[in-house]
Design a protein around this motif. Structure first.
Motif, mmCIF file in Angstrom:
data_model
loop_
_atom_site.group_PDB
_atom_site.id
_atom_site.type_symbol
_atom_site.label_atom_id
_atom_site.label_comp_id
_atom_site.label_asym_id
_atom_site.label_seq_id
_atom_site.Cartn_x
_atom_site.Cartn_y
_atom_site.Cartn_z
ATOM 1 N N PHE A 1 -15.325 7.202 -9.834
ATOM 2 C CA PHE A 1 -14.496 8.267 -9.280
ATOM 3 C C PHE A 1 -15.207 9.005 -8.151
ATOM 4 O O PHE A 1 -14.581 9.382 -7.150
ATOM 5 C CB PHE A 1 -14.069 9.236 -10.380
ATOM 6 C CG PHE A 1 -12.907 8.756 -11.196
ATOM 7 C CD1 PHE A 1 -11.666 8.557 -10.616
ATOM 8 C CD2 PHE A 1 -13.048 8.506 -12.547
ATOM 9 C CE1 PHE A 1 -10.587 8.106 -11.358
ATOM 10 C CE2 PHE A 1 -11.980 8.054 -13.306
ATOM 11 C CZ PHE A 1 -10.745 7.858 -12.717
ATOM 12 N N SER B 1 -13.822 9.125 -4.407
ATOM 13 C CA SER B 1 -13.595 10.420 -3.763
ATOM 14 C C SER B 1 -14.331 10.510 -2.431
ATOM 15 O O SER B 1 -13.758 10.934 -1.412
ATOM 16 C CB SER B 1 -14.046 11.551 -4.693
ATOM 17 O OG SER B 1 -13.808 12.799 -4.112
ATOM 18 N N ASP C 1 -8.065 5.426 -3.406
ATOM 19 C CA ASP C 1 -7.361 5.571 -4.667
ATOM 20 C C ASP C 1 -7.899 4.557 -5.670
ATOM 21 O O ASP C 1 -8.640 3.632 -5.322
ATOM 22 C CB ASP C 1 -5.857 5.385 -4.465
ATOM 23 C CG ASP C 1 -5.245 6.530 -3.673
ATOM 24 O OD1 ASP C 1 -5.789 7.648 -3.717
ATOM 25 O OD2 ASP C 1 -4.221 6.307 -2.989
ATOM 26 N N LYS D 1 -11.193 11.555 -14.744
ATOM 27 C CA LYS D 1 -10.456 12.011 -13.564
ATOM 28 C C LYS D 1 -10.490 13.530 -13.472
ATOM 29 O O LYS D 1 -10.744 14.100 -12.396
ATOM 30 C CB LYS D 1 -9.011 11.522 -13.598
ATOM 31 C CG LYS D 1 -8.189 11.941 -12.374
ATOM 32 C CD LYS D 1 -6.778 11.402 -12.449
ATOM 33 C CE LYS D 1 -5.992 11.702 -11.174
ATOM 34 N NZ LYS D 1 -5.686 13.114 -10.994
ATOM 35 N N ASN E 1 -14.224 14.928 -12.880
ATOM 36 C CA ASN E 1 -14.694 14.739 -11.513
ATOM 37 C C ASN E 1 -13.794 15.403 -10.477
ATOM 38 O O ASN E 1 -14.032 15.273 -9.279
ATOM 39 C CB ASN E 1 -14.816 13.241 -11.218
ATOM 40 C CG ASN E 1 -15.987 12.608 -11.934
ATOM 41 O OD1 ASN E 1 -17.120 12.670 -11.475
ATOM 42 N ND2 ASN E 1 -15.720 11.982 -13.082
ATOM 43 N N PHE F 1 -11.009 14.546 -9.419
ATOM 44 C CA PHE F 1 -10.591 13.505 -8.476
ATOM 45 C C PHE F 1 -9.171 13.790 -7.996
ATOM 46 O O PHE F 1 -8.242 13.940 -8.792
ATOM 47 C CB PHE F 1 -10.655 12.139 -9.148
ATOM 48 C CG PHE F 1 -10.307 10.993 -8.234
ATOM 49 C CD1 PHE F 1 -11.161 10.640 -7.198
ATOM 50 C CD2 PHE F 1 -9.136 10.282 -8.402
ATOM 51 C CE1 PHE F 1 -10.842 9.588 -6.349
ATOM 52 C CE2 PHE F 1 -8.815 9.220 -7.563
ATOM 53 C CZ PHE F 1 -9.673 8.877 -6.532
ATOM 54 N N VAL G 1 -4.400 7.807 -9.276
ATOM 55 C CA VAL G 1 -4.981 6.926 -10.295
ATOM 56 C C VAL G 1 -3.841 6.244 -11.045
ATOM 57 O O VAL G 1 -2.947 6.909 -11.594
ATOM 58 C CB VAL G 1 -5.864 7.686 -11.294
ATOM 59 C CG1 VAL G 1 -6.383 6.741 -12.380
ATOM 60 C CG2 VAL G 1 -7.029 8.351 -10.570
ATOM 61 N N ALA H 1 -3.847 14.739 -16.776
ATOM 62 C CA ALA H 1 -4.667 14.216 -15.679
ATOM 63 C C ALA H 1 -3.828 13.738 -14.498
ATOM 64 O O ALA H 1 -4.361 13.511 -13.410
ATOM 65 C CB ALA H 1 -5.550 13.082 -16.182
ATOM 66 N N ILE I 1 -2.037 10.820 -14.315
ATOM 67 C CA ILE I 1 -2.234 9.374 -14.158
ATOM 68 C C ILE I 1 -0.893 8.667 -14.290
ATOM 69 O O ILE I 1 -0.051 9.045 -15.107
ATOM 70 C CB ILE I 1 -3.234 8.865 -15.212
ATOM 71 C CG1 ILE I 1 -4.637 9.397 -14.910
ATOM 72 C CG2 ILE I 1 -3.243 7.340 -15.280
ATOM 73 C CD1 ILE I 1 -5.658 9.082 -15.980
#
Length: 433
Positions: free
Chosen positions: A214, A218, A223, A246, A249, A251, A255, A281, A283
């Protein structure tokens, strides 16, 4: 036989549209289907009108209530390994057999010409079936990453007016510890406008490796799209760790995770807790029902007890974007398939019970995966959109789902295309190696 006008401006009268993919059009609907007239001009959708309101002086075709969809998004494929079954089959039909067969074939045969020929064949199939946006994962162990990404970039340029292509590097997550390899892979991915991917599995220091992934993504503005928990082993569940990584971090990129089969093997409490983390998150998930049904819970002489698919309904209820895609095609991971999203849709509806109702199900191969791939201009029928459309000889869901719709008509930029599929005999020279 229905004939679509080949003029710069024409009407498609008495069409049946899935309302879920027709933003801005308000009309009475039954099972999520509504009647409409479409005005096509200069390759774009000029107007979506109530049925019967298209001006009489515009040349047109009476669709007699045929369904019209936008072209499809196939958001998880493997066109770099497609169509090698005849050369390297998987006699056991299971996951370990697939890994071994692909490894052997890659080491023996995957030069640039071989990969390019099979990629192009796959794309011709997808195009003939009506796909206009496709993401492929690319086997990226060294030195294959440099060979296949170069082929992909060339293919993306050659196909740019027919299918918009994206690519994800596929490698085991522990490979991030090989600094020289991982740094080189990241350079190749970034140079070719790709995504970082990988296959997660249980490791003592999985969190550290996810952090490296990640943080690198970043730093490089990439991605992430991961293969996750493609197993029936209840003890393997890395999905929660990915969601935590995720968030940990911070991010900010997109994701996506695919498969997530073992989620369906968990207790209700553990599954729900994991789903909550995935939703928090932000996702997205893609389910690959045909390939997972083929590989998962396969044992010689034993009928499978599990369907092998993820918790589609529960994820959707939690607000997690979830779509379906083709996955593998005629390779050791899936012996069948043709990158036909109608087949994927039909089988997903049956396997995961995505019916009753079907009101919004058309999204899962059109606008929803397009949004996940950050390409919102795809997968919709609306004013100003490119007239990339699929016309089916079906008037309702029962007719649509009961036949393969092999007689569909594909319009690209408002013009009908040749739907002739490539002949498998074209690949014979590659199978003799």
């Amino acid at each position: 036989m229905l004939k679509i006008p080949r003029t710069r401006r024409f009407a498609l009268r008495s069409a049946t549209l899935p309302i879920a993919v027709t933003p801005g059009f308000e009309s009475a609907a039954k099972e999520g289907l509504s009647s409409a007239d479409l005005i096509i001009a200069e390759g774009s959708i000029e107007a979506v009108l109530p049925a019967g309101s298209a001006p009489d002086d515009i040349e047109g075709a009476d669709l007699q209530d045929r369904m019209v969809w936008p072209c499809f998004t196939d958001m998880h494929t493997h066109i770099d390994k497609g169509h090698i079954w005849d050369r390297e089959p998987n006699p056991s039909g299971d996951f370990d057999g697939a890994l071994q067969a692909v490894r052997a074939d890659r080491e023996a045969n995957w030069n640039a010409d071989d990969v390019a020929t099979r990629m192009d064949f796959s794309l011709r199939c997808a195009y003939a079936h009506g796909t206009n946006l496709l993401r492929t994962h690319i086997d990226s162990l060294a030195p294959q990453h440099r060979i296949s990404f170069e082929v992909f970039s060339d293919m993306r340029a050659r196909w740019k007016d027919r299918i918009s292509l994206q690519a994800v590097a596929l490698f085991p997550i522990d490979a991030v510890d090989d600094e020289a390899y991982f740094d080189d892979l990241v350079e190749v991915v970034a140079a070719n406008g790709g995504l970082l991917g990988g296959v997660t599995h249980i490791l003592p220091d999985l969190e550290r490796r996810l952090d490296r992934l990640f943080q690198t993504a970043s730093d490089r503005g990439l991605d992430v799209d991961l293969h996750v928990d493609e197993t029936q082993d209840v003890n393997i569940l890395t999905l929660a760790s990915i969601a935590e990584a995720k968030m940990r971090n911070k991010f900010e990129g997109a994701v996506t995770v695919g498969h997530c089969c073992s989620l369906a093997r968990q207790s209700e409490d553990r599954a729900n807790a994991t789903i909550e983390k995935v939703a928090e998150a932000g996702i997205s998930i893609v389910s690959l029902p045909m390939c997972n049904m083929y590989l998962q819970d396969r044992h010689p002489g034993r009928t499978p007890r599990s369907r092998g698919v993820t918790l589609f309904h529960e994820l959707k209820a939690a607000g997690v974007p979830i779509a379906v895609a083709s996955d593998n095609t005629r390779d050791p991971f899936y012996a069948y398939g043709d990158l036909d999203m109608v087949e994927v849709f039909r089988e997903a509806v049956r396997i995961a019970h995505l019916d009753h109702p079907l009101d919004e199900t058309a999204k899962i191969i059109t606008c929803l995966p397009a949004d996940i791939l950050q390409a919102p201009e795809f997968g919709r029928i609306q004013n100003g959109a490119t007239a990339d459309l699929v016309v089916f000889n079906a008037r309702n869901w029962s007719e649509f789902l009961s036949r393969p719709q092999a007689d569909r008509i594909i319009l690209r930029n408002g013009m009908g295309i040749d739907r002739c599929l490539p002949d498998y005999r074209e690949l014979d020279p590659l199978m003799k190696g």
